[in-house]
Design a protein around this motif. Structure first.
Motif, PDB file in Angstrom:
ATOM      1  N   PHE A 168      89.678 -10.892 -31.063  1.00 13.69           N
ATOM      2  CA  PHE A 168      90.314  -9.593 -31.302  1.00 13.69           C
ATOM      3  C   PHE A 168      89.226  -8.548 -31.465  1.00 13.69           C
ATOM      4  CE2 PHE A 168      93.576 -12.515 -32.623  1.00 13.69           C
ATOM      5  CZ  PHE A 168      94.779 -11.885 -32.309  1.00 13.69           C
ATOM      6  N   ARG A 169      89.402  -7.408 -30.798  1.00 11.97           N
ATOM      7  CA  ARG A 169      88.565  -6.259 -31.095  1.00 11.97           C
ATOM      8  C   ARG A 169      89.179  -5.500 -32.263  1.00 11.97           C
ATOM      9  NH1 ARG A 169      89.979  -3.409 -27.428  1.00 11.97           N
ATOM     10  NH2 ARG A 169      90.911  -4.890 -25.976  1.00 11.97           N
ATOM     11  N   SER A 170      88.395  -4.748 -33.001  1.00 13.96           N
ATOM     12  CA  SER A 170      88.952  -3.923 -34.074  1.00 13.96           C
ATOM     13  C   SER A 170      89.963  -2.945 -33.473  1.00 13.96           C
ATOM     14  CB  SER A 170      87.803  -3.165 -34.755  1.00 13.96           C
ATOM     15  OG  SER A 170      88.337  -2.318 -35.730  1.00 13.96           O
ATOM     16  N   GLY A 171      91.173  -2.890 -34.039  1.00 15.22           N
ATOM     17  CA  GLY A 171      92.210  -1.979 -33.525  1.00 15.22           C
ATOM     18  C   GLY A 171      93.101  -2.612 -32.479  1.00 15.22           C
ATOM     19  N   GLU A 172      92.691  -3.756 -31.951  1.00 12.91           N
ATOM     20  CA  GLU A 172      93.538  -4.444 -30.969  1.00 12.91           C
ATOM     21  C   GLU A 172      94.736  -5.050 -31.702  1.00 12.91           C
ATOM     22  OE1 GLU A 172      91.512  -7.594 -28.954  1.00 12.91           O
ATOM     23  OE2 GLU A 172      93.165  -7.905 -27.520  1.00 12.91           O
ATOM     24  N   SER A 173      95.888  -5.109 -31.037  1.00 16.44           N
ATOM     25  CA  SER A 173      97.071  -5.577 -31.775  1.00 16.44           C
ATOM     26  C   SER A 173      97.816  -6.689 -31.046  1.00 16.44           C
ATOM     27  CB  SER A 173      98.037  -4.412 -32.021  1.00 16.44           C
ATOM     28  OG  SER A 173      98.706  -4.077 -30.829  1.00 16.44           O
ATOM     29  N   ILE A 174      98.627  -7.387 -31.833  1.00 13.22           N
ATOM     30  CA  ILE A 174      99.644  -8.287 -31.270  1.00 13.22           C
ATOM     31  C   ILE A 174     100.959  -7.527 -31.356  1.00 13.22           C
ATOM     32  CG2 ILE A 174     100.771 -10.537 -31.417  1.00 13.22           C
ATOM     33  CD1 ILE A 174      98.502 -11.474 -33.274  1.00 13.22           C
ATOM     34  N   HIS A 175     101.602  -7.318 -30.218  1.00 13.33           N
ATOM     35  CA  HIS A 175     102.909  -6.642 -30.195  1.00 13.33           C
ATOM     36  C   HIS A 175     103.953  -7.705 -30.569  1.00 13.33           C
ATOM     37  CE1 HIS A 175     105.938  -4.210 -27.513  1.00 13.33           C
ATOM     38  NE2 HIS A 175     106.369  -4.411 -28.736  1.00 13.33           N
ATOM     39  N   THR A 176     104.580  -7.533 -31.733  1.00  5.73           N
ATOM     40  CA  THR A 176     105.456  -8.598 -32.249  1.00  5.73           C
ATOM     41  C   THR A 176     106.949  -8.310 -32.054  1.00  5.73           C
ATOM     42  OG1 THR A 176     105.263  -7.561 -34.420  1.00  5.73           O
ATOM     43  CG2 THR A 176     103.840  -9.457 -33.978  1.00  5.73           C
ATOM     44  N   GLU A 177     107.308  -7.055 -31.831  1.00  3.39           N
ATOM     45  CA  GLU A 177     108.735  -6.755 -31.649  1.00  3.39           C
ATOM     46  C   GLU A 177     108.909  -5.384 -31.010  1.00  3.39           C
ATOM     47  OE1 GLU A 177     112.280  -7.384 -34.667  1.00  3.39           O
ATOM     48  OE2 GLU A 177     111.446  -5.377 -34.945  1.00  3.39           O
ATOM     49  N   SER A 178     109.914  -5.288 -30.142  1.00  2.73           N
ATOM     50  CA  SER A 178     110.387  -3.976 -29.691  1.00  2.73           C
ATOM     51  C   SER A 178     111.824  -3.841 -30.161  1.00  2.73           C
ATOM     52  CB  SER A 178     110.391  -3.875 -28.158  1.00  2.73           C
ATOM     53  OG  SER A 178     109.078  -3.938 -27.662  1.00  2.73           O
ATOM     54  N   ALA A 179     112.175  -2.632 -30.573  1.00  5.85           N
ATOM     55  CA  ALA A 179     113.570  -2.356 -30.935  1.00  5.85           C
ATOM     56  C   ALA A 179     113.994  -1.142 -30.105  1.00  5.85           C
ATOM     57  CB  ALA A 179     113.702  -2.087 -32.426  1.00  5.85           C
TER      58      ALA A 179
END
Ligand code: AVI
Length: 335
Positions: free
Chosen positions: A271-282
């Motif tokens: 992971f880079r700093s600020g990189e994310s795992i997208h866990t949900e869309s609503a």
């Protein structure tokens, strides 16, 4: 108490969790299906979210059901067989079943055995004469209902909570098509849909001040650590909710607070700093756009009920080509 049936290998969690996590975390944009948020603790946290003041969808939908369940039941007709993909807390189902005339059976399907059993047990106490047949399984992967020997009026797919918003549009059409196939020619769909509104309200709804939604999101890391032997440091990630107006959806992300390497099933994930795992869309659906989406899945709009602000609606559809209660083919739009 009713023992829940299990789906076949296709529906069991087994190695599927590890396989999906590795695929999702090695993709160019890291993402996981929101269905993995619902282990026992995740389901319990979601119930708490439904009570926080910023999270308007649950109480708004419940108020709509309180006010209009009688009208909904009259449209559906007597002796309905109700099936529900995802069993939730049972509160909304309770409102619907109480209003329906002589419902024949209730078939909830949920990936979380604990949540399913709790909700089914509560409903069995409340409706002792109702045939309740819970099924543990992943309704996103195909479901055959254990409905042998049941003769009924309409088969009603009840899908409250704006859970349909957690599916990308193409997947939402597939899921509603599956519901149409299970419901059959005279089938009905009663579904909760959340509308777009200002970004601040939406982002607060998915990032409440008590940080219950943050705990719900971060619990996915705890779950991967426990079930997959992963080594996510909880302090290494923070929850973020953001409104993506272009795609009309709120996104939940777990954002890495530093450069780091985490292991899942022995596989290193950087992971880079600020990189994310997208866990949900609503997704938040404009009501006309949602009717058009439902039409792609074989449903025609019959009627809808909303709150005063039109923030949320509960929408009734019948199988396209099916008949209304009077036996007449209905062609019109929603009333
Ligand atoms: C279950 N689903 C409809 C909820 C929603 O609003 O998308 C899940 C949730 N995620 C964060 N808060 C609630």
């Amino acid at each position: 108490m009713i023992e829940p049936g299990e789906l076949g290998a296709e529906g069991t969690e087994g190695g599927q969790f590890l396989a999906e996590v590795l695929a999702g975390l090695t993709a160019p944009r890291k993402a996981l299906s929101p269905k993995w948020l619902y282990d026992a603790r995740g389901s319990a946290l979601y119930e708490l979210i439904c009570g926080v003041k910023e999270y308007y969808p649950a109480r708004t939908e419940l108020a709509i059901l309180d006010r209009h369940a009688g009208e909904m039941a009259a449209e559906v007709g007597p002796r309905a067989l109700v099936f529900e993909f995802g069993s939730g807390s049972g509160q909304k189902t309770e409102r619907l079943l109480s209003a329906l005339e002589d419902p024949v059976a209730y078939l909830p399907v949920d990936i979380s055995r604990e949540a399913l059993l709790r909700a089914a047990a509560g409903l069995a106490r409340r409706f002792p004469r109702l045939d309740i047949r819970p099924v543990v399984g992943d309704f996103t992967n195909g479901v055959v209902l254990p409905d042998a020997g049941l003769s009924s009026g309409r088969r009603l797919s009840f899908f409250p909570g704006s859970t349909i918003g957690n599916f990308d549009p193409a997947d939402a059409v597939s899921l509603m098509s599956r519901m149409a196939a299970v419901a059959g020619a005279e089938g009905a769909l009663l579904i909760g849909v959340d509308a777009p509104k200002d970004a601040a309200t939406l982002e607060r709804a998915y990032d409440d001040a008590e940080r219950i939604t943050a705990a719900f999101d971060l619990n996915l890391l705890t779950r991967m650590n426990r079930e997959l032997g992963a080594d996510f440091p909880l302090s290494g990630f923070r929850h973020r909710a953001l409104w993506n107006g272009r795609l009309s959806r709120v996104e939940m992300h777990l954002v890495s607070v530093r450069d780091q390497v985490v292991h899942v099933g022995g596989v290193p994930i950087s992971f880079r700093s600020g990189e994310s795992i997208h866990t949900e869309s609503a997704y938040k659906w404009d009501m006309h756009a949602f009717d058009a989406l439902a039409a792609l899945a074989g449903w025609r709009p019959v009627r809808s009920w909303a709150d005063e602000r039109a923030w949320f609606s509960v929408r009734l559809y019948l199988a396209a080509g099916g008949r209304d209660r009077g036996g007449q083919l209905r062609r019109g739009g929603p009333t």
